[in-house]
Design an enzyme around this catalytic site. Structure first.
Site, PDB file in Angstrom:
ATOM      1  N   GLY A   7       0.846  -1.189   0.000  1.00  0.00           N
ATOM      2  CA  GLY A   7       0.000   0.000   0.000  1.00  0.00           C
ATOM      3  C   GLY A   7       0.876   1.232   0.000  1.00  0.00           C
ATOM      4  O   GLY A   7       0.976   1.943   0.991  1.00  0.00           O
ATOM      5  N   GLY A   9       0.949   4.331  -1.122  1.00  0.00           N
ATOM      6  CA  GLY A   9       0.453   5.650  -1.466  1.00  0.00           C
ATOM      7  C   GLY A   9       1.299   6.703  -0.812  1.00  0.00           C
ATOM      8  O   GLY A   9       2.523   6.570  -0.722  1.00  0.00           O
ATOM      9  N   ASN A 102      -4.914   3.547  10.227  1.00  0.00           N
ATOM     10  CA  ASN A 102      -5.663   4.365  11.179  1.00  0.00           C
ATOM     11  C   ASN A 102      -6.609   3.512  12.014  1.00  0.00           C
ATOM     12  O   ASN A 102      -7.083   2.465  11.574  1.00  0.00           O
ATOM     13  CB  ASN A 102      -6.477   5.424  10.437  1.00  0.00           C
ATOM     14  CG  ASN A 102      -5.617   6.585   9.967  1.00  0.00           C
ATOM     15  OD1 ASN A 102      -4.650   6.963  10.616  1.00  0.00           O
ATOM     16  ND2 ASN A 102      -5.975   7.153   8.823  1.00  0.00           N
ATOM     17  N   LYS A 204      -4.526   9.157  19.093  1.00  0.00           N
ATOM     18  CA  LYS A 204      -4.790   9.622  17.730  1.00  0.00           C
ATOM     19  C   LYS A 204      -6.244   9.379  17.349  1.00  0.00           C
ATOM     20  O   LYS A 204      -6.920  10.253  16.791  1.00  0.00           O
ATOM     21  CB  LYS A 204      -3.858   8.942  16.731  1.00  0.00           C
ATOM     22  CG  LYS A 204      -4.094   9.468  15.318  1.00  0.00           C
ATOM     23  CD  LYS A 204      -3.176   8.885  14.286  1.00  0.00           C
ATOM     24  CE  LYS A 204      -3.483   9.522  12.921  1.00  0.00           C
ATOM     25  NZ  LYS A 204      -2.760   8.887  11.826  1.00  0.00           N
ATOM     26  N   SER A 273      -9.015  13.692   6.553  1.00  0.00           N
ATOM     27  CA  SER A 273      -8.856  12.701   5.489  1.00  0.00           C
ATOM     28  C   SER A 273     -10.210  12.193   5.003  1.00  0.00           C
ATOM     29  O   SER A 273     -10.381  11.924   3.809  1.00  0.00           O
ATOM     30  CB  SER A 273      -7.998  11.537   5.984  1.00  0.00           C
ATOM     31  OG  SER A 273      -8.585  10.901   7.105  1.00  0.00           O
ATOM     32  N   GLU A 285     -13.219   5.942   5.225  1.00  0.00           N
ATOM     33  CA  GLU A 285     -12.676   5.097   6.296  1.00  0.00           C
ATOM     34  C   GLU A 285     -13.513   5.289   7.569  1.00  0.00           C
ATOM     35  O   GLU A 285     -13.078   5.960   8.508  1.00  0.00           O
ATOM     36  CB  GLU A 285     -11.210   5.472   6.524  1.00  0.00           C
ATOM     37  CG  GLU A 285     -10.394   4.443   7.241  1.00  0.00           C
ATOM     38  CD  GLU A 285      -8.908   4.767   7.223  1.00  0.00           C
ATOM     39  OE1 GLU A 285      -8.108   3.832   7.230  1.00  0.00           O
ATOM     40  OE2 GLU A 285      -8.550   5.959   7.177  1.00  0.00           O
TER      41      GLU A 285
END
Length: 341
Positions: A7, A9, A102, A204, A273, A285
């Site tokens: 992944g 990105g 996340n 977070k 995001s 997400e």
């Protein structure tokens, strides 16, 4: 040290550049125009006073790469379960799986002890795909703080931050987590090994679980959400519900809720995001940031009325936009709220 970033990105490629610069044997798994550009021209990183190009191996077929020492999963959380079969060829007997995603990771209740030891979370790992496919014993936790962006295929803009706290589920300072921390540090990243990685995961998540869906519903930036009395109150109510859940399972918050909200507001006119994904037509997400908190609330007997309302709204927003599919019905449908204990 062989490291595959699955992944690659914005965050994954950024990590790949830094680990490549540290001398690791890095491979990047990506797709589409981004992969084509990285293969042809290398990975270009734009940062303050830096314009760097590195050429790690790039592919869309992990089976070409063979077993790795570390597999860093840097996908969006909702994409991971479906990717488990593609990741299998990268796993040797001692391969560690680093969850740079996340929200709550699939291994959360591994090595926690107590009543929930070994519990699986259906909203983030439907059918136990990751638990069974990777095994919780491979897992190393990783919390992602930097902000990066793919400004064009193969080109990564580093906006701010260099911190990626790491931690073993059992809190130990193992040889494997120490070696990864040292490799990341050699590439200019801060990757402290934490004894209590779950505390950092929740710190977070505490902001993401409220600011992301509120922004997707209102299209407001962080500074607006935190300054407006109404949306600030909604965020605070959601955070206090989440805090009650987390503390019930042993998490310690090192800052209070007002300080956490003020810190988010200080970021300024930043789009979360989830709002960016909505505006750009990318899958949202929701489950790893919000649905799983609702699931955990039911598990420990903490009511989540504010989270329930916002989750219902943002799920529908995502479905109407064609950017979200609900998890397994058993984990997705509301159940009567219970009194907080």
């Amino acid at each position: 040290m062989k490291i595959c970033i699955f992944g690659s990105g914005a965050i994954g490629a950024f990590m790949g550049v830094r680990l490549h610069q540290a001398g690791a044997e890095v491979s990047l798994v990506a797709r589409g125009a981004h992969l084509a550009a990285m293969r042809e021209r290398g990975v270009r990183l734009l940062a303050q006073d830096e314009d760097t190009v590195v050429r790690p191996r790039c592919t869309d077929n992990a089976a070409e790469l063979g077993p790795q020492d570390y597999v860093i999963i840097a996908l969006k959380a909702h994409s991971v379960p479906a990717a488990v079969p593609s990741i299998q060829p990268l796993l040797g007997p001692d391969t560690a799986v680093v969850t740079a995603v996340n929200g709550i990771p699939y291994w959360y209740f591994h090595k926690t002890g107590g009543a929930f030891e070994g519990r699986r979370l259906e909203t983030i790992d439907p059918g136990g795909a990751q638990w069974d496919g990777f095994g919780p014993e491979r897992a190393i936790g990783c919390v992602v703080y930097p902000a990066t962006e793919v400004v064009e295929p193969g080109v990564i803009q580093h906006i701010y931050g260099d911190k990626f706290p790491l931690g073993e589920p059992d809190g130990s300072t193992s040889a494997r987590v120490s070696a990864l921390s040292e490799a990341m540090a050699a590439g200019g990243l801060r990757a402290p090994v934490l004894e209590r990685i779950r505390d950092e995961i929740w710190l977070k998540l505490w902001g993401n679980l409220c600011f992301n869906p509120i922004s997707a519903l209102t299209h407001a930036t962080l500074e607006v959400i935190c300054a407006d009395p109404g949306t600030r109150a909604v965020a605070k109510a959601m955070m206090l519900e989440a805090q009650a859940i987390a503390e019930r399972i042993g998490v310690r918050f090192r800052v209070d809720v007002e300080r956490r909200i003020n810190g988010a507001g200080a970021v300024g006119a930043h789009k979360t995001s989830m709002l960016q994904d909505l505006e750009r037509g990318r899958p949202m997400e929701i489950d790893a940031l919000l649905s799983v908190v609702q699931e955990m609330g039911r598990l420990v007997g903490v009511a989540t009325p504010s989270i329930d309302v916002v989750l219902a709204l943002v799920r529908q927003r995502g479905e109407v936009a064609g950017l979200y599919t609900r998890p397994h019905p058993a984990a997705a449908e509301p159940t009567p709220a219970v009194a907080a204990q």
